[in-house]
Design a protein around this motif. Structure first.
Motif, PDB file in Angstrom:
ATOM      1  N   ILE A  97      75.094  28.848 139.166  1.00  0.00           N
ATOM      2  CA  ILE A  97      74.850  29.844 140.218  1.00  0.00           C
ATOM      3  C   ILE A  97      73.755  30.819 139.786  1.00  0.00           C
ATOM      4  CG2 ILE A  97      75.844  31.831 141.439  1.00  0.00           C
ATOM      5  CD1 ILE A  97      78.516  30.286 141.450  1.00  0.00           C
ATOM      6  N   SER A  98      73.849  31.318 138.554  1.00  0.00           N
ATOM      7  CA  SER A  98      72.860  32.286 138.066  1.00  0.00           C
ATOM      8  C   SER A  98      71.463  31.678 138.015  1.00  0.00           C
ATOM      9  CB  SER A  98      73.260  32.796 136.678  1.00  0.00           C
ATOM     10  OG  SER A  98      74.376  33.656 136.761  1.00  0.00           O
ATOM     11  N   LEU A  99      71.363  30.439 137.556  1.00  0.00           N
ATOM     12  CA  LEU A  99      70.045  29.800 137.479  1.00  0.00           C
ATOM     13  C   LEU A  99      69.476  29.519 138.869  1.00  0.00           C
ATOM     14  CD1 LEU A  99      70.372  27.302 134.475  1.00  0.00           C
ATOM     15  CD2 LEU A  99      69.358  29.588 134.522  1.00  0.00           C
ATOM     16  N   LEU A 100      70.346  29.204 139.821  1.00  0.00           N
ATOM     17  CA  LEU A 100      69.874  29.029 141.196  1.00  0.00           C
ATOM     18  C   LEU A 100      69.320  30.341 141.745  1.00  0.00           C
ATOM     19  CD1 LEU A 100      72.495  26.779 143.068  1.00  0.00           C
ATOM     20  CD2 LEU A 100      70.120  26.227 142.535  1.00  0.00           C
ATOM     21  N   GLN A 101      70.010  31.443 141.466  1.00  0.00           N
ATOM     22  CA  GLN A 101      69.536  32.745 141.944  1.00  0.00           C
ATOM     23  C   GLN A 101      68.198  33.109 141.301  1.00  0.00           C
ATOM     24  OE1 GLN A 101      73.109  35.098 141.007  1.00  0.00           O
ATOM     25  NE2 GLN A 101      73.408  35.394 143.203  1.00  0.00           N
ATOM     26  N   ILE A 102      68.086  32.867 140.006  1.00  0.00           N
ATOM     27  CA  ILE A 102      66.854  33.201 139.276  1.00  0.00           C
ATOM     28  C   ILE A 102      65.686  32.364 139.776  1.00  0.00           C
ATOM     29  CG2 ILE A 102      65.727  33.128 137.013  1.00  0.00           C
ATOM     30  CD1 ILE A 102      68.595  33.716 135.831  1.00  0.00           C
ATOM     31  N   SER A 103      65.900  31.051 139.882  1.00  0.00           N
ATOM     32  CA  SER A 103      64.817  30.173 140.347  1.00  0.00           C
ATOM     33  C   SER A 103      64.507  30.431 141.815  1.00  0.00           C
ATOM     34  CB  SER A 103      65.192  28.700 140.144  1.00  0.00           C
ATOM     35  OG  SER A 103      66.286  28.329 140.956  1.00  0.00           O
ATOM     36  N   GLY A 104      65.546  30.759 142.602  1.00  0.00           N
ATOM     37  CA  GLY A 104      65.355  31.031 144.020  1.00  0.00           C
ATOM     38  C   GLY A 104      64.531  32.280 144.265  1.00  0.00           C
ATOM     39  N   TYR A 105      64.733  33.286 143.432  1.00  0.00           N
ATOM     40  CA  TYR A 105      63.956  34.532 143.568  1.00  0.00           C
ATOM     41  C   TYR A 105      62.480  34.246 143.340  1.00  0.00           C
ATOM     42  CZ  TYR A 105      62.829  39.513 143.213  1.00  0.00           C
ATOM     43  OH  TYR A 105      62.305  40.768 143.424  1.00  0.00           O
ATOM     44  N   LYS A 106      62.181  33.488 142.308  1.00  0.00           N
ATOM     45  CA  LYS A 106      60.783  33.154 142.005  1.00  0.00           C
ATOM     46  C   LYS A 106      60.160  32.333 143.139  1.00  0.00           C
ATOM     47  CE  LYS A 106      61.693  33.033 137.018  1.00  0.00           C
ATOM     48  NZ  LYS A 106      60.902  34.195 136.598  1.00  0.00           N
ATOM     49  N   LYS A 107      60.940  31.397 143.672  1.00  0.00           N
ATOM     50  CA  LYS A 107      60.429  30.565 144.766  1.00  0.00           C
ATOM     51  C   LYS A 107      60.220  31.393 146.034  1.00  0.00           C
ATOM     52  CE  LYS A 107      61.305  26.274 147.305  1.00  0.00           C
ATOM     53  NZ  LYS A 107      62.252  25.140 147.505  1.00  0.00           N
ATOM     54  N   LEU A 108      61.138  32.314 146.291  1.00  0.00           N
ATOM     55  CA  LEU A 108      61.004  33.183 147.462  1.00  0.00           C
ATOM     56  C   LEU A 108      59.728  34.003 147.361  1.00  0.00           C
ATOM     57  CD1 LEU A 108      61.962  34.559 150.052  1.00  0.00           C
ATOM     58  CD2 LEU A 108      63.352  36.097 148.629  1.00  0.00           C
ATOM     59  N   TYR A 109      59.458  34.560 146.182  1.00  0.00           N
ATOM     60  CA  TYR A 109      58.231  35.343 146.020  1.00  0.00           C
ATOM     61  C   TYR A 109      57.003  34.490 146.319  1.00  0.00           C
ATOM     62  CZ  TYR A 109      54.117  37.371 143.978  1.00  0.00           C
ATOM     63  OH  TYR A 109      52.823  37.804 143.810  1.00  0.00           O
ATOM     64  N   GLY A 234      73.365  31.947 145.560  1.00  0.00           N
ATOM     65  CA  GLY A 234      72.591  30.709 145.492  1.00  0.00           C
ATOM     66  C   GLY A 234      71.121  31.033 145.613  1.00  0.00           C
ATOM     67  N   LEU A 235      70.430  30.266 146.433  1.00  0.00           N
ATOM     68  CA  LEU A 235      68.986  30.433 146.576  1.00  0.00           C
ATOM     69  C   LEU A 235      68.628  31.460 147.644  1.00  0.00           C
ATOM     70  CD1 LEU A 235      68.090  26.645 146.556  1.00  0.00           C
ATOM     71  CD2 LEU A 235      67.343  28.265 144.816  1.00  0.00           C
ATOM     72  N   PRO A 236      68.004  32.572 147.271  1.00  0.00           N
ATOM     73  CA  PRO A 236      67.505  33.502 148.292  1.00  0.00           C
ATOM     74  C   PRO A 236      66.438  32.808 149.151  1.00  0.00           C
ATOM     75  CG  PRO A 236      67.502  34.525 146.114  1.00  0.00           C
ATOM     76  CD  PRO A 236      67.746  33.063 145.908  1.00  0.00           C
ATOM     77  N   GLN A 237      66.495  33.046 150.460  1.00  0.00           N
ATOM     78  CA  GLN A 237      65.581  32.397 151.393  1.00  0.00           C
ATOM     79  C   GLN A 237      64.688  33.445 152.075  1.00  0.00           C
ATOM     80  OE1 GLN A 237      65.555  29.079 151.666  1.00  0.00           O
ATOM     81  NE2 GLN A 237      67.386  28.705 150.432  1.00  0.00           N
ATOM     82  N   MET A 238      63.677  32.957 152.796  1.00  0.00           N
ATOM     83  CA  MET A 238      62.788  33.845 153.546  1.00  0.00           C
ATOM     84  C   MET A 238      63.589  34.709 154.524  1.00  0.00           C
ATOM     85  SD  MET A 238      59.560  34.685 153.854  1.00  0.00           S
ATOM     86  CE  MET A 238      58.452  33.326 153.451  1.00  0.00           C
ATOM     87  N   GLU A 239      64.646  34.160 155.051  1.00  0.00           N
ATOM     88  CA  GLU A 239      65.525  34.887 155.972  1.00  0.00           C
ATOM     89  C   GLU A 239      66.022  36.187 155.342  1.00  0.00           C
ATOM     90  OE1 GLU A 239      68.295  35.192 159.421  1.00  0.00           O
ATOM     91  OE2 GLU A 239      66.537  33.944 159.063  1.00  0.00           O
ATOM     92  N   HIS A 240      66.348  36.139 154.059  1.00  0.00           N
ATOM     93  CA  HIS A 240      66.877  37.313 153.367  1.00  0.00           C
ATOM     94  C   HIS A 240      65.795  38.367 153.153  1.00  0.00           C
ATOM     95  CE1 HIS A 240      69.597  33.918 152.037  1.00  0.00           C
ATOM     96  NE2 HIS A 240      70.389  34.720 152.717  1.00  0.00           N
ATOM     97  N   PHE A 241      64.568  37.921 152.953  1.00  0.00           N
ATOM     98  CA  PHE A 241      63.455  38.865 152.849  1.00  0.00           C
ATOM     99  C   PHE A 241      63.242  39.563 154.194  1.00  0.00           C
ATOM    100  CE2 PHE A 241      58.933  39.899 153.355  1.00  0.00           C
ATOM    101  CZ  PHE A 241      58.737  40.715 152.255  1.00  0.00           C
ATOM    102  N   HIS A 242      63.282  38.794 155.274  1.00  0.00           N
ATOM    103  CA  HIS A 242      63.121  39.373 156.613  1.00  0.00           C
ATOM    104  C   HIS A 242      64.237  40.378 156.916  1.00  0.00           C
ATOM    105  CE1 HIS A 242      59.855  36.750 157.270  1.00  0.00           C
ATOM    106  NE2 HIS A 242      60.518  35.702 157.697  1.00  0.00           N
ATOM    107  N   GLN A 243      65.452  40.058 156.478  1.00  0.00           N
ATOM    108  CA  GLN A 243      66.575  40.965 156.706  1.00  0.00           C
ATOM    109  C   GLN A 243      66.369  42.288 155.976  1.00  0.00           C
ATOM    110  OE1 GLN A 243      69.472  40.959 158.457  1.00  0.00           O
ATOM    111  NE2 GLN A 243      69.026  39.044 159.505  1.00  0.00           N
ATOM    112  N   PHE A 244      65.837  42.216 154.771  1.00  0.00           N
ATOM    113  CA  PHE A 244      65.553  43.444 154.019  1.00  0.00           C
ATOM    114  C   PHE A 244      64.469  44.256 154.727  1.00  0.00           C
ATOM    115  CE2 PHE A 244      63.048  45.694 150.737  1.00  0.00           C
ATOM    116  CZ  PHE A 244      64.016  46.608 150.339  1.00  0.00           C
ATOM    117  N   TYR A 245      63.468  43.571 155.257  1.00  0.00           N
ATOM    118  CA  TYR A 245      62.421  44.252 156.027  1.00  0.00           C
ATOM    119  C   TYR A 245      63.024  44.993 157.221  1.00  0.00           C
ATOM    120  CZ  TYR A 245      58.712  44.863 159.467  1.00  0.00           C
ATOM    121  OH  TYR A 245      57.869  45.396 160.410  1.00  0.00           O
ATOM    122  N   CYS A 246      63.942  44.354 157.924  1.00  0.00           N
ATOM    123  CA  CYS A 246      64.589  44.990 159.078  1.00  0.00           C
ATOM    124  C   CYS A 246      65.308  46.269 158.656  1.00  0.00           C
ATOM    125  CB  CYS A 246      65.580  44.025 159.734  1.00  0.00           C
ATOM    126  SG  CYS A 246      64.796  42.581 160.500  1.00  0.00           S
TER     127      CYS A 246
END
Length: 293
Positions: A97-109, A234-246
Motif C-alpha cells: 500500500i505504501s509503495l503504491l501511494q509513493i509511486s502514485g504520487y510521483k505519477k500524478l505529478y 492506493g494510487l492518487p489519481q488526477m481526480e484527487h488533484f481536481h478535488q483539492f483544487y475545488c
C-alpha cells in the motif's frame, strides 16, 4: 544552524546506532516497526518513504522509485533483502500500500505536469468545447454571442479571448475550472456571483487559474503528500488533484471575504497569506482537505 548540524549528525551517525539498538530490543527492523506500529495513512507512508530514502541499502533506496507494475516484485525483493518471511502477510500488504501511494504520487505529478505543458489551442476542437462548456455551466441563461467577445469578462477573464489567460498553467487551468463548475455547479455559480461584489469583487476565472498554480506548486514540492496519502489507500489519481483544487477555490472565496481587502490591487498579498494558511494545514499528518469537509 544547530538544527542543520543535528540533522547531519543524526543521519550520518546516530540514526544507524539507534536503529541497531531498537532491532536488538524488538527483534524487528525499522520497516517492520513502521509498518506494524502505525495506522494506514500519511504518518505511516511518510515514515516508510523516509526510511527507504535514507537507507544505505540500494534495494531499499530504489523502492521509492518503483513503477506501479513493479510494486509487487519490489515488495518481495525488500522482504528478501531484510530477511522477512514471505508469509508475513501484514508486512507485505502494508508495504504494498505504501509503495503504491509513493509511486502514485510521483505519477500524478507527471500527469499534472504534462497537462500543464499543453498550451491552449483555439484550433483544437476539444479545447474549444471545454471552454464553451465552462461558459454554459456558469452562465446557463446567457448565450455567448461570439467566440471572441467581451462577455468573457463576465466570468472573470481579462479580455475578449480567454486563451491568452491560460499561458501560465496551460490546459490544466481550463480543466480545473471546468471540473469545479461541472461537479459543484451551484457552488461555482454562487462564487462567481460573489466575485462580482461592488467592493470586494475579483476576477473569478483569473483567480481560478491562480489557484491552479498554487495546487500545482504544492503538488510539485511534496506538500500534498500527507493529504493524498490519507485520502487514497492506493494510487492518487488526477481526480484527487481536481478535488483539492475545488477545496482551494471554495476556501479562497471565504478567506477573501473574511479578510475584506481594501482593493483587488492587494490580491498578491492575500494570495500569499492564503497560501501560507494552506501550507500550515498540510503540515498536519492527519490532514484531509476536501470540499465535503
Amino acid at each position: 544552524m544547530w538544527a542543520h548540524v543535528w540533522g547531519f549528525l543524526y543521519s550520518k551517525y546516530f540514526r544507524f546506532w539507534l536503529k541497531w539498538i531498537l532491532r536488538l530490543l524488538t527483534g524487528k527492523c525499522e520497516l517492520q516497526r513502521l509498518l506494524g506500529g502505525a495506522e494506514a495513512g500519511a504518518r505511516r507512508t511518510l515514515s516508510v518513504e523516509h526510511s527507504l530514502e535514507s537507507s544505505k541499502n540500494k534495494v531499499l533506496r530504489n523502492a521509492v522509485h518503483v513503477e506501479e507494475a513493479e510494486v509487487e516484485k519490489c515488495v518481495r525483493d525488500v522482504m528478501k533483502e531484510k530477511k522477512i518471511e514471505q508469509k508475513d502477510t501484514g508486512f507485505k500488504t502494508n508495504l504494498h500500500i505504501s509503495l503504491l501511494q509513493i509511486s502514485g504520487y510521483k505519477k500524478l505529478y507527471l500527469n499534472v505536469e504534462n497537462l500543464r505543458k499543453v498550451p491552449y489551442d483555439s484550433e483544437n476542437e476539444d479545447h474549444e468545447e471545454q471552454l464553451i462548456e465552462l461558459w454554459n455551466l456558469l452562465m446557463p441563461h446567457e448565450t455567448l454571442k461570439a467566440r471572441i467577445s467581451k462577455q468573457w469578462c463576465d466570468i472573470g477573464f481579462q479580455g475578449d479571448d480567454p486563451k491568452t489567460d491560460f499561458r501560465g498553467m496551460g490546459l490544466l487551468g481550463l480543466v480545473n475550472l471546468v471540473y469545479f463548475s461541472k461537479h459543484y455547479t451551484n457552488e461555482a455559480r454562487q462564487i462567481l456571483s460573489r466575485s462580482n461584489h461592488p467592493k470586494l469583487g475579483y476576477s473569478y476565472a483569473i483567480v481560478g487559474i491562480n489557484l491552479t498554480e498554487m495546487a500545482y506548486r504544492l503538488l510539485k514540492n511534496g506538500a500534498l503528500k500527507a493529504h493524498l496519502y490519507n485520502m487514497v489507500s492506493g494510487l492518487p489519481q488526477m481526480e484527487h488533484f481536481h478535488q483539492f483544487y475545488c477545496y482551494l477555490v471554495y476556501e479562497f472565496d471565504k478567506f477573501w471575504f473574511e479578510e475584506e481587502p481594501e482593493s483587488i490591487m492587494h490580491f498578491n498579498q492575500y494570495r500569499e497569506k492564503f497560501h501560507e494558511k494552506i501550507k500550515g494545514l498540510l503540515l498536519d499528518c492527519n490532514v484531509v482537505l476536501t470540499l465535503q469537509d
